[in-house]
Write a protein that holds these residues in place. Structure first.
Motif, PDB file in Angstrom:
ATOM      1  N   VAL A  95       3.670   6.634   2.186  1.00 15.98           N
ATOM      2  CA  VAL A  95       4.431   7.048   1.236  1.00 15.98           C
ATOM      3  C   VAL A  95       6.072   6.706   1.347  1.00 15.98           C
ATOM      4  CG1 VAL A  95       5.536   9.055  -0.009  1.00 15.98           C
ATOM      5  CG2 VAL A  95       3.051   8.948   0.471  1.00 15.98           C
ATOM      6  N   ALA A  96       6.425   6.581   2.788  1.00 13.14           N
ATOM      7  CA  ALA A  96       7.617   6.410   3.050  1.00 13.14           C
ATOM      8  C   ALA A  96       8.261   5.031   2.969  1.00 13.14           C
ATOM      9  CB  ALA A  96       8.182   6.950   4.583  1.00 13.14           C
ATOM     10  N   ASP A  97       8.977   4.545   1.732  1.00  8.93           N
ATOM     11  CA  ASP A  97       9.154   3.237   1.398  1.00  8.93           C
ATOM     12  C   ASP A  97      10.798   3.073   0.873  1.00  8.93           C
ATOM     13  OD1 ASP A  97       8.905   2.611  -1.330  1.00  8.93           O
ATOM     14  OD2 ASP A  97       7.174   3.891  -1.123  1.00  8.93           O
ATOM     15  N   VAL A  98      11.093   2.130   0.843  1.00 10.54           N
ATOM     16  CA  VAL A  98      12.433   1.781  -0.016  1.00 10.54           C
ATOM     17  C   VAL A  98      11.983   0.439  -0.978  1.00 10.54           C
ATOM     18  CG1 VAL A  98      14.619   0.765   0.028  1.00 10.54           C
ATOM     19  CG2 VAL A  98      13.813   2.499   1.797  1.00 10.54           C
ATOM     20  N   SER A  99      12.025   0.850  -2.167  1.00 13.46           N
ATOM     21  CA  SER A  99      11.736  -0.044  -3.107  1.00 13.46           C
ATOM     22  C   SER A  99      10.512  -0.964  -3.050  1.00 13.46           C
ATOM     23  CB  SER A  99      12.902  -1.214  -3.078  1.00 13.46           C
ATOM     24  OG  SER A  99      12.764  -1.874  -4.361  1.00 13.46           O
ATOM     25  N   GLY A 100       9.380  -0.042  -2.359  1.00  9.66           N
ATOM     26  CA  GLY A 100       8.117  -0.567  -2.319  1.00  9.66           C
ATOM     27  C   GLY A 100       7.977  -1.211  -0.719  1.00  9.66           C
ATOM     28  N   ILE A 101       8.995  -1.343   0.034  1.00 15.89           N
ATOM     29  CA  ILE A 101       8.724  -1.784   1.143  1.00 15.89           C
ATOM     30  C   ILE A 101       8.507  -0.658   2.281  1.00 15.89           C
ATOM     31  CG2 ILE A 101       9.726  -3.171   3.248  1.00 15.89           C
ATOM     32  CD1 ILE A 101      11.664  -4.186   0.686  1.00 15.89           C
ATOM     33  N   ALA A 102       7.439  -0.628   2.948  1.00 14.46           N
ATOM     34  CA  ALA A 102       7.184   0.687   3.752  1.00 14.46           C
ATOM     35  C   ALA A 102       7.720   0.675   5.149  1.00 14.46           C
ATOM     36  CB  ALA A 102       5.421   0.563   4.019  1.00 14.46           C
ATOM     37  N   PHE A 103       8.275   1.498   5.186  1.00 12.70           N
ATOM     38  CA  PHE A 103       8.843   1.775   6.413  1.00 12.70           C
ATOM     39  C   PHE A 103       7.726   1.809   7.600  1.00 12.70           C
ATOM     40  CE2 PHE A 103      12.320   4.094   4.339  1.00 12.70           C
ATOM     41  CZ  PHE A 103      13.043   3.609   4.904  1.00 12.70           C
ATOM     42  N   GLY A 104       8.066   1.214   8.985  1.00 11.32           N
ATOM     43  CA  GLY A 104       6.923   0.730   9.800  1.00 11.32           C
ATOM     44  C   GLY A 104       6.561  -0.641   9.921  1.00 11.32           C
ATOM     45  N   THR A 105       6.901  -1.377   8.576  1.00 10.81           N
ATOM     46  CA  THR A 105       6.460  -2.698   8.370  1.00 10.81           C
ATOM     47  C   THR A 105       7.092  -3.615   9.340  1.00 10.81           C
ATOM     48  OG1 THR A 105       6.310  -2.325   6.056  1.00 10.81           O
ATOM     49  CG2 THR A 105       6.233  -4.644   6.592  1.00 10.81           C
ATOM     50  N   SER A 106       6.487  -4.765   9.916  1.00 17.64           N
ATOM     51  CA  SER A 106       7.072  -5.711  10.663  1.00 17.64           C
ATOM     52  C   SER A 106       8.035  -6.344  10.105  1.00 17.64           C
ATOM     53  CB  SER A 106       5.883  -6.668  11.157  1.00 17.64           C
ATOM     54  OG  SER A 106       5.541  -7.567  10.036  1.00 17.64           O
ATOM     55  N   TYR A 107       9.085  -7.092  10.997  1.00 21.10           N
ATOM     56  CA  TYR A 107      10.149  -7.570  10.495  1.00 21.10           C
ATOM     57  C   TYR A 107       9.797  -8.689   9.551  1.00 21.10           C
ATOM     58  CZ  TYR A 107      14.319 -10.722  10.878  1.00 21.10           C
ATOM     59  OH  TYR A 107      15.491 -11.264  10.314  1.00 21.10           O
ATOM     60  N   GLU A 108       8.779  -9.663   9.830  1.00 19.90           N
ATOM     61  CA  GLU A 108       8.348 -10.671   9.224  1.00 19.90           C
ATOM     62  C   GLU A 108       8.013 -10.395   7.886  1.00 19.90           C
ATOM     63  OE1 GLU A 108       7.149 -10.194  12.167  1.00 19.90           O
ATOM     64  OE2 GLU A 108       8.436 -11.523  13.116  1.00 19.90           O
ATOM     65  N   GLU A 109       7.062  -9.247   7.728  1.00 22.11           N
ATOM     66  CA  GLU A 109       6.424  -8.804   6.564  1.00 22.11           C
ATOM     67  C   GLU A 109       7.693  -8.195   5.527  1.00 22.11           C
ATOM     68  OE1 GLU A 109       2.893  -6.557   6.500  1.00 22.11           O
ATOM     69  OE2 GLU A 109       2.434  -7.120   8.361  1.00 22.11           O
ATOM     70  N   ALA A 110       8.374  -7.434   5.964  1.00 24.74           N
ATOM     71  CA  ALA A 110       9.718  -6.847   5.567  1.00 24.74           C
ATOM     72  C   ALA A 110      10.524  -7.791   5.077  1.00 24.74           C
ATOM     73  CB  ALA A 110      10.103  -5.830   6.331  1.00 24.74           C
ATOM     74  N   LEU A 111      10.910  -8.699   5.771  1.00 28.79           N
ATOM     75  CA  LEU A 111      11.933  -9.683   5.310  1.00 28.79           C
ATOM     76  C   LEU A 111      11.463 -10.438   4.191  1.00 28.79           C
ATOM     77  CD1 LEU A 111      14.515 -11.361   5.919  1.00 28.79           C
ATOM     78  CD2 LEU A 111      13.197 -12.878   7.367  1.00 28.79           C
ATOM     79  N   GLN A 112      10.201 -10.979   4.186  1.00 30.54           N
ATOM     80  CA  GLN A 112       9.592 -11.447   3.079  1.00 30.54           C
ATOM     81  C   GLN A 112       9.763 -10.785   1.655  1.00 30.54           C
ATOM     82  OE1 GLN A 112       5.458 -12.688   3.379  1.00 30.54           O
ATOM     83  NE2 GLN A 112       5.254 -13.394   1.427  1.00 30.54           N
ATOM     84  N   ALA A 113       9.446  -9.480   1.855  1.00 34.99           N
ATOM     85  CA  ALA A 113       9.282  -8.356   0.617  1.00 34.99           C
ATOM     86  C   ALA A 113      10.901  -8.347   0.199  1.00 34.99           C
ATOM     87  CB  ALA A 113       8.733  -7.206   1.051  1.00 34.99           C
TER      88      ALA A 113
END
Length: 185
Positions: free
Chosen positions: A40-58
């Motif tokens: 549930v914890a996210d910012v604008s659909g980007i989940a906390f705990g996501t890896s740098y590579e995945e988060a950067l892409q999003a």
């Protein structure tokens, strides 16, 4: 005598079986709750705990190319978020001893100029956050500035975000801060 002993042993085994099922059920509930909280914890659909590579892409899909980026921070200037124009957006990451990265913080900063304007923006942002996160609560700082907190953190005892006034170098700022969440201890 033998019958009473046998009955007692059977009752103990039955109770032990019930206890095992209860413990297993509790473990499943706690695990499910923990997994749901993390998702549930996210910012604008980007989940906390996501890896740098995945988060950067999003993040880049939503905000374009960053002004700067390092292993621990991705920074933008003058971007809209929640219908508000923020002068700085910073996405933070943690890295563990094994080199894994975790998206753990997002900070949205608005240059408000005066303290009165900063307080007004805090209220505006808090009203928008209340629509998405029920249970947002308000406190007052010692100087009378509003301070909001809310959202469900995946870590017990933490709020997901805070909204506050910050006296910066060039006047007052309004800050919406998600996290930081302690993925790496």
């Amino acid at each position: 005598m033998f019958d009473k002993s046998l009955m007692l042993i059977m009752k103990v085994k039955h109770s032990y079986g019930i206890l095992r099922r209860m413990v297993a059920t509790i473990v499943i509930i706690v695990t499910t709750t923990s997994v749901n909280a993390h998702s549930v914890a996210d910012v604008s659909g980007i989940a906390f705990g996501t890896s740098y590579e995945e988060a950067l892409q999003a993040i880049e899909e939503q905000f374009g190319k960053p002004l700067s980026r390092t292993e621990s921070r991705v920074v933008y200037r003058d971007k809209d978020f929640m219908g508000v124009r923020f002068q700085e957006l910073t996405f933070g990451f943690q890295k563990d001893d094994e080199g894994r990265t975790y998206f753990n913080e997002a900070r949205f900063t608005l240059q408000a100029g005066s303290k009165a304007n900063a307080c007004k923006y805090v209220e505006t942002i808090a009203n928008r956050m209340t629509d998405e996160y029920p249970g947002v609560s308000k406190d007052l700082e010692e100087d009378g500035s509003p301070f909001y907190k809310g959202g469900t953190s995946p870590f017990i005892g933490n709020y997901l975000f805070t909204i506050y006034v910050y006296p910066g170098r060039n006047g007052y700022q309004t800050v919406l801060r998600y996290g930081p969440l302690p993925y790496v201890k």
